[in-house]
Design a protein around this motif. Structure first.
Motif, PDB file in Angstrom:
ATOM      1  N   ALA A 147      -3.324   9.579   3.252  1.00  0.00           N
ATOM      2  CA  ALA A 147      -3.476   8.191   2.767  1.00  0.00           C
ATOM      3  C   ALA A 147      -2.655   7.234   3.633  1.00  0.00           C
ATOM      4  O   ALA A 147      -3.136   6.157   4.026  1.00  0.00           O
ATOM      5  N   GLU A 148      -1.442   7.627   3.955  1.00  0.00           N
ATOM      6  CA  GLU A 148      -0.593   6.749   4.789  1.00  0.00           C
ATOM      7  C   GLU A 148      -1.218   6.526   6.164  1.00  0.00           C
ATOM      8  O   GLU A 148      -1.209   5.414   6.686  1.00  0.00           O
ATOM      9  N   ILE A 171       0.877   4.390  -2.700  1.00  0.00           N
ATOM     10  CA  ILE A 171       0.682   5.783  -2.272  1.00  0.00           C
ATOM     11  C   ILE A 171       1.840   6.669  -2.758  1.00  0.00           C
ATOM     12  O   ILE A 171       1.620   7.757  -3.301  1.00  0.00           O
ATOM     13  N   LYS A 175      -0.767  12.534   0.473  1.00  0.00           N
ATOM     14  CA  LYS A 175       0.050  11.329   0.705  1.00  0.00           C
ATOM     15  C   LYS A 175       0.038  10.978   2.206  1.00  0.00           C
ATOM     16  O   LYS A 175      -0.162   9.827   2.583  1.00  0.00           O
ATOM     17  N   HIS A 182       0.825  -1.218   0.000  1.00  0.00           N
ATOM     18  CA  HIS A 182       0.000   0.000   0.000  1.00  0.00           C
ATOM     19  C   HIS A 182       0.857   1.264   0.000  1.00  0.00           C
ATOM     20  O   HIS A 182       0.547   2.236  -0.692  1.00  0.00           O
ATOM     21  N   ILE A 221      -7.731   5.305  -0.561  1.00  0.00           N
ATOM     22  CA  ILE A 221      -6.652   5.807  -1.422  1.00  0.00           C
ATOM     23  C   ILE A 221      -7.231   6.420  -2.704  1.00  0.00           C
ATOM     24  O   ILE A 221      -6.878   7.533  -3.102  1.00  0.00           O
ATOM     25  N   TYR A 266      -7.149  10.293  -3.990  1.00  0.00           N
ATOM     26  CA  TYR A 266      -6.531  10.604  -5.293  1.00  0.00           C
ATOM     27  C   TYR A 266      -7.499  11.427  -6.158  1.00  0.00           C
ATOM     28  O   TYR A 266      -7.104  12.390  -6.817  1.00  0.00           O
ATOM     29  N   PHE A 313       0.456   9.841  -5.369  1.00  0.00           N
ATOM     30  CA  PHE A 313       0.130  11.227  -5.002  1.00  0.00           C
ATOM     31  C   PHE A 313       1.265  12.197  -5.327  1.00  0.00           C
ATOM     32  O   PHE A 313       2.442  11.850  -5.197  1.00  0.00           O
TER      33      PHE A 313
END
Ligand code: ADP
Ligand code: ASP
Ligand code: MG
Length: 446
Positions: free
Chosen positions: A87-88, A74, A84, A70, A125, A129, A78
């Protein structure tokens, strides 16, 4: 509204996600259903298995691998640091559960929660995006509306009520995202629609919203005439009826979840099967308008167990079959194929969870024989058209491969054979040669 589902390969890397987001027409009202990144649900299932065995180190390794996959997506996806980071943190949040169960005894509830993390992460994610690309999109988590009843069937009334309410919160918005596969069961626990269930999510939603079309985007140009995992040079079938597609999905065509045709068929919504990697290919359309001619396709279903019950008491007796089927009903195990003679009944099942108690009870009714590691080969087409197709012309194609059961006649669109799984690949290839290079298929080749 259109329903558009993207499977695991279609969301399998940053490259794929960029490509699919590029395909989006922002002017068409669309609800997107996303699967987990390809391979992740398998890894989550492995994690659960390893955790149950107490294999802490292997669990930790699987956990790190899932995290790494994953994080790579990412990093490559991004451009802005802000998105980013969000998302993390979503990934870390989801994976807390795995981190905990690397070291603790796993519960049934936790197993189900772990299995759905793939879809929770992939949707977060992709949603982020799309936001980064300034798209006007709403994310409606499946847990808010996808409810099943105590028979594990979709609870259509509740889904309609909840989903309509969710959609109404976003006036003017045209794009929506939800998770495939995930549902809430009647105990209000997180659950899933079984492996490959994102297709089912898409068609259930399609039914509820009376969608104009349900598109299922995957990694191949539509439903092929034979299983491409075992046969070379297969070709796409351009049109299928709901009945034909249902039989093929149920009997092993992995491209479709076994039950996903039913909701679309009930609402007469066409399903288009498309390839994310070659979007211009026509793919396959499943609808009520498909013309059924000749033989369409062959599918195979593995993991089958054949059960034969033999008893002289069956001769000219009534109620015997009922007693046999009561046993299967008691253990909630569906029967796929069935053949009978004067003194014996042969059946197949694809779920061995209750095989032992089933055998014990059937032994009270007669002599029981079991054959495991069997496969059902299912040939789908229009057998009404028997001026062109005779049963013999099909069985000839199997050469010397031993057939243990044959089922034909209940529907005019399917003939099924039970064979040893060890003969499966040879049987599929022989039938392919025989049927699709022969007059039986001439109407299918485009
Ligand atoms: P997704 O992750 O997009 O849901 P799946 O792996 O579930 O994709 O389904 C697509 C795969 O199904 C294909 O790559 C192919 O290997 C397999 N498959 C099996 N039978 C068929 C068939 N008759 N036609 C097309 N694909 C099939
Ligand atoms: N991710 C789930 C699975 O691999 C559901 C799906 O992809 O349809 O089974
Ligand atoms: Mg699938």
């Amino acid at each position: 509204m259109r329903i558009v589902k993207f499977g695991g390969t279609s969301v399998g890397s940053a490259y794929h996600i960029k490509k699919l987001v590029n395909l989006i027409d922002v002017n068409k009202r669309t609800l997107f259903v996303f699967s987990a990144i390809g391979g992740i649900t398998n890894m989550l299932a492995d994690f659960i298995y390893q955790s149950k065995l107490g294999e802490k180190e292997i669990c930790q390794h699987t956990f790190l691998r899932i995290r790494e996959i994953h994080f790579r997506v990412i990093t490559e996806l991004f451009s802005s640091k802000n998105y980013k980071q969000i998302a993390e943190s979503k990934v870390e949040e989801s994976l807390k559960l795995l981190s905990y169960y690397s070291n603790h005894r796993i519960t049934e509830k936790a197993e189900k929660e772990i299995l759905v993390q793939g879809e929770l992460i992939s949707c977060s994610i992709i949603y982020l995006y799309m936001l980064e690309h300034e798209m006007d999109v709403a994310y409606i988590p499946a847990l808010r509306f996808m409810f099943t009843d105590k028979y594990k069937e979709p609870n259509y009334l509740k889904i309609t009520e909840k989903l309509t309410k969710e959609l109404s919160k976003y006036n003017g918005c045209k794009l929506f995202i939800t998770n495939g596969y995930i549902c809430q069961n009647y105990k209000r626990q997180t659950d899933n629609l079984n492996r490959g269930g994102s297709d089912y999510t898409a068609t259930i939603i399609g039914n509820v919203l009376r969608a104009s079309i349900i598109e299922i985007w995957t990694d191949i140009d539509g439903l092929q005439n034979n299983d491409p995992r075992y046969v070379e040079n297969t070709f796409p079938i351009r049109n299928l009826s709901y009945e034909e597609a249902s039989e093929l999905a149920y009997f092993g065509a992995k491209i479709l979840h076994p039950l996903c045709i039913i909701p679309a068929q009930r609402a007469k919504i066409p399903i288009a099967l498309k390839n994310t990697m070659s979007p211009d290919d026509q793919g396959t359309t499943i609808s009520e308008y498909a013309i059924s001619k000749g033989i369409k396709a062959i599918a195979v279903k593995d993991g089958i167990t054949a059960i034969k019950v033999k008893s002289a008491r069956m001769m000219q007796a009534y109620g015997f079959l009922r007693r046999i089927f009561e046993v299967f009903e008691k253990f909630k195990t569906p029967v796929d194929m069935l053949t009978t003679s004067e003194i014996s009944v042969a059946m197949t099942i694809d779920n061995n969870a209750y095989l032992e108690p089933i055998i014990t009870e059937l032994c009270n009714l007669g002599e029981v024989e079991i054959d495991q590691n069997q496969s059902i080969i299912c040939i789908v087409g229009n057998f009404n058209d028997n001026r062109n197709i005779s049963i013999q012309s099909i069985t000839d194609g199997l050469g010397n491969i031993p057939v243990h059961m044959i089922s034909f006649g209940a529907s005019k669109i399917n003939i099924s054979f039970l064979i040893d799984t060890t003969n499966k690949i040879e049987a599929l290839n022989l039938l392919n040669q025989h049927i699709f290079r022969h007059h039986l298929c001439s109407i299918n080749i485009q």
